[in-house]
Scaffold this motif. Structure first.
Motif, PDB file in Angstrom:
ATOM      1  N   SER A  46      34.124  33.940  29.721  1.00  0.00           N
ATOM      2  CA  SER A  46      35.476  33.417  29.929  1.00  0.00           C
ATOM      3  C   SER A  46      35.666  32.088  29.209  1.00  0.00           C
ATOM      4  N   THR A  53      41.000  33.708  34.854  1.00  0.00           N
ATOM      5  CA  THR A  53      40.496  34.977  34.326  1.00  0.00           C
ATOM      6  C   THR A  53      39.313  35.485  35.141  1.00  0.00           C
ATOM      7  N   ASN A  86      40.422  36.981  38.423  1.00  0.00           N
ATOM      8  CA  ASN A  86      41.082  38.281  38.326  1.00  0.00           C
ATOM      9  C   ASN A  86      40.208  39.372  37.740  1.00  0.00           C
ATOM     10  N   THR A  87      39.032  38.997  37.252  1.00  0.00           N
ATOM     11  CA  THR A  87      38.090  39.986  36.732  1.00  0.00           C
ATOM     12  C   THR A  87      37.100  40.423  37.802  1.00  0.00           C
ATOM     13  N   LYS A 132      37.743  43.745  39.561  1.00  0.00           N
ATOM     14  CA  LYS A 132      37.452  44.897  38.708  1.00  0.00           C
ATOM     15  C   LYS A 132      35.958  45.211  38.727  1.00  0.00           C
ATOM     16  N   ASP A 143      37.024  41.454  28.189  1.00  0.00           N
ATOM     17  CA  ASP A 143      37.406  41.327  29.596  1.00  0.00           C
ATOM     18  C   ASP A 143      38.456  40.239  29.782  1.00  0.00           C
ATOM     19  N   SER A 197      42.289  40.904  31.200  1.00  0.00           N
ATOM     20  CA  SER A 197      42.903  40.102  32.253  1.00  0.00           C
ATOM     21  C   SER A 197      44.212  39.485  31.789  1.00  0.00           C
ATOM     22  N   ASN A 214      47.369  40.024  33.850  1.00  0.00           N
ATOM     23  CA  ASN A 214      47.642  38.909  34.757  1.00  0.00           C
ATOM     24  C   ASN A 214      48.237  37.679  34.094  1.00  0.00           C
TER      25      ASN A 214
END
Length: 369
Positions: free
Chosen positions: A46, A72, A75-76, A79, A101, A105, A109
């Motif tokens: 990230s 990020t 919100n990952t 998943k 990834d 996101s 998002n």
């Protein structure tokens, strides 16, 4: 006599060349945001790709912005959790991820500034996800064991609640520079189009010029990578930098000749030079496509860190190195940057993420882009 002296001086100079301390000169530098630290987390994916997007926003809008890495990450994680539970724990659950990834996101998002969502818990000034990761993994293992014999849908809410406590609730609206945004409207102002980016790699176990799923542990989302011959892969990196595009880099940093202390990443031709090459110029190994593949398949090359390629430097002999922004803080490497040799890039770079417009017309055509 003069000829003898000249020959002696030539030999002396040549030998001296192998004991020279590195002296670097910048030859290409693309705008990037300041170096920061990922702290005690495994979220380099990230930090590196967010830094990459920040450079993209500078390129697209001319305005620097400090984006939230933790938005990020926040919100990952759901998943990853769903992937782990539905596959009944038969895969790893970790902090790791890959560059795509972040784009996944972003597409779903949006983006938020770091000033809006820092992901820091309470009065913390540095990221430390040790407890968060352990707690989430322990919870998910209980869900996989399914002691109630029928998994309750509330398991997802429980995981979300832990993330809210440790990282913070997702913002829905916020004020930035005096204007009101949602994460999606803020994304629109950034000019970032998540569909405009491609992941490139180079391995012989799959057809060239075709996308395939790279089998590495952190590819939990089964992202696809376009496969290029090694020489073309390196040319793509060089051409992108020449055009003013930076790249997100996934590579192996476990080698003893990747030195966070000295800020260089090199591949010595002779193993006996493994220590001295960190401070002195030494011959480097020629990396072929075959050797790269061999080192990947015998697990000597693994995807254990992501960084951000932002330019090039050269040493006093004219040898080129890539300038790579790291996320280990300014005290690591060369003020937070690594100087990575072409040999190291050829051997240890698993993949790069770049805007598709950075590719040549020939490469685009070969990839069907």
């Amino acid at each position: 006599m003069k000829k003898i002296i000249f020959s002696f001086l030539s030999i002396f100079a040549a030998n001296l060349g192998y004991t020279q301390a590195y002296e670097f000169q910048t030859i290409k530098e693309i705008n990037c945001t300041p170096v920061i630290s990922q702290g005690i987390t495994g979220t380099c994916w990230s930090f590196s790709t967010t830094s990459f997007l920040e450079s993209e926003i500078i390129r697209l809008t001319g305005k620097p912005v400090d984006l939230s890495e933790m938005y990020t990450v926040r919100n990952t994680y759901p998943k990853k959790a769903e992937n782990y539970v539905l596959r009944q724990g038969k895969i790893q659950f970790s902090e790791g991820g890959l560059a795509h990834d972040v784009l996944n996101s972003v597409a779903q998002n949006g983006l938020v500034p770091n000033s809006v969502y820092s992901g820091l818990n309470g009065t913390a000034e540095k990221h430390n996800h040790t407890e968060l990761q352990a707690l989430l993994e322990g919870m998910l293992k209980v869900f996989v064991e399914n002691p109630g014999k029928k998994l309750s849908p509330q398991w997802k809410e429980a995981a979300q609640a832990v993330l809210d406590v440790y990282l913070g609730e997702n913002p829905t609206e916020f004020i930035y520079d005096g204007k009101k945004y949602t994460p999606m409207t803020f994304l629109a102002t950034s000019k970032i189009d998540p569909k405009a980016y491609v992941s490139l790699t180079s391995f012989t176990n799959e057809p060239f010029y075709k996308p395939f799923i790279l089998n590495v542990p952190d590819n939990f989302s089964n992202g696809s990578f376009y496969n290029l011959p090694l020489d073309e892969f390196i040319r793509a990196i060089d051409e992108a930098l020449e055009k003013g595009y930076t790249l997100s880099l996934d590579c192996d940093v476990s080698e003893p000749t990747f030195s966070g202390k000295y800020g260089v990443a090199v591949v010595p031709e002779n193993e006996t030079d493994a220590k001295t090459i960190l401070t002195e110029i030494k011959p480097e190994k020629k990396i072929t496509q075959e050797f790269r593949q061999q080192e990947f398949e015998n697990l000597s090359t693994q995807d254990d860190h992501l960084m951000h390629i932002v330019g090039k430097v050269k040493d006093q002999n004219g040898t080129i190195y890539y300038k790579v922004k790291n996320s280990w803080g300014e005290t690591s490497g060369k003020n937070g940057f690594m100087y990575m040799s072409v040999s190291y890039m050829r051997l240890k770079a698993l993949s790069v993420l770049v805007h598709k417009d950075a590719l040549t017309a020939a490469t685009k055509k070969s990839l069907g882009l």
